[in-house]
Design an enzyme around this catalytic site. Structure first.
Site, short mmCIF file in Angstrom:
data_model
loop_
_atom_site.label_atom_id
_atom_site.label_comp_id
_atom_site.label_asym_id
_atom_site.label_seq_id
_atom_site.Cartn_x
_atom_site.Cartn_y
_atom_site.Cartn_z
N THR A 244 -8.80 -28.30 25.22
CA THR A 244 -8.18 -26.98 25.16
C THR A 244 -6.73 -26.98 25.67
OG1 THR A 244 -10.34 -25.94 25.39
CG2 THR A 244 -8.42 -24.56 25.87
N GLU B 137 2.22 -23.89 22.24
CA GLU B 137 3.49 -23.61 22.92
C GLU B 137 4.65 -24.32 22.23
OE1 GLU B 137 4.09 -23.31 27.06
OE2 GLU B 137 1.95 -23.13 27.51
N HIS C 285 -10.54 -21.01 22.30
CA HIS C 285 -10.82 -22.28 21.64
C HIS C 285 -12.16 -22.10 20.93
CE1 HIS C 285 -10.35 -26.92 22.06
NE2 HIS C 285 -10.73 -26.56 20.85
#
EC number: 3.1.2.29
Length: 130
Positions: free
Chosen positions: A38, A46, A72
């Site tokens: 994750t 990002e 996730h």
């Protein structure tokens, strides 16, 4: 500097990664499965967000991650090709908000929102004493 002057909603980017062992949970935590971790998915989200707006930033300015709200949804194995997307959905004075997703083929692995703050590198470094 006001991000609304040069960042617009709809700006987007996409990244592709073939999942290496070094990006799996099992690599970081003994006894865990060797599936895409994750935090590594969030890293790609990002990075895609930064990619979406980097070319519009003025010299001496960068963005830094400030918020993540990610789900996730499914596992991906070592060797899977993961495509991560980011799209600007809102722009405030110093904050840019993104909708982010990750896929393996048509299967959605993750989704959520991410925010990045606009930072002047010189001022930031002075404030930190760097």
């Amino acid at each position: 500097m006001d991000a609304r002057d040069f960042i617009t909603t709809g700006m987007s980017a996409e990244r592709t990664l073939v999942v290496p062992v070094e990006r799996t949970v099992g690599h970081f935590v003994s006894g865990m499965p060797f599936v895409y971790a994750t935090p590594m998915m969030i890293l790609e989200m990002e990075m895609a967000s930064g990619d979406a707006i980097r070319s519009a930033l003025q010299p001496g300015w960068v963005t830094v991650g400030t918020e993540v709200d990610i789900r996730h949804l499914a596992a991906a194995l070592v060797g899977a090709t993961v495509r991560t997307t980011a799209k600007v959905v809102a722009v405030e004075r110093r904050v840019i908000r993104f909708e982010v997703e990750a896929f393996e083929g048509p299967r959605k692995l993750g989704e959520g929102r991410h925010a990045r703050g606009l930072v002047n590198v010189e001022m930031f470094n002075k404030r930190l004493g760097a």
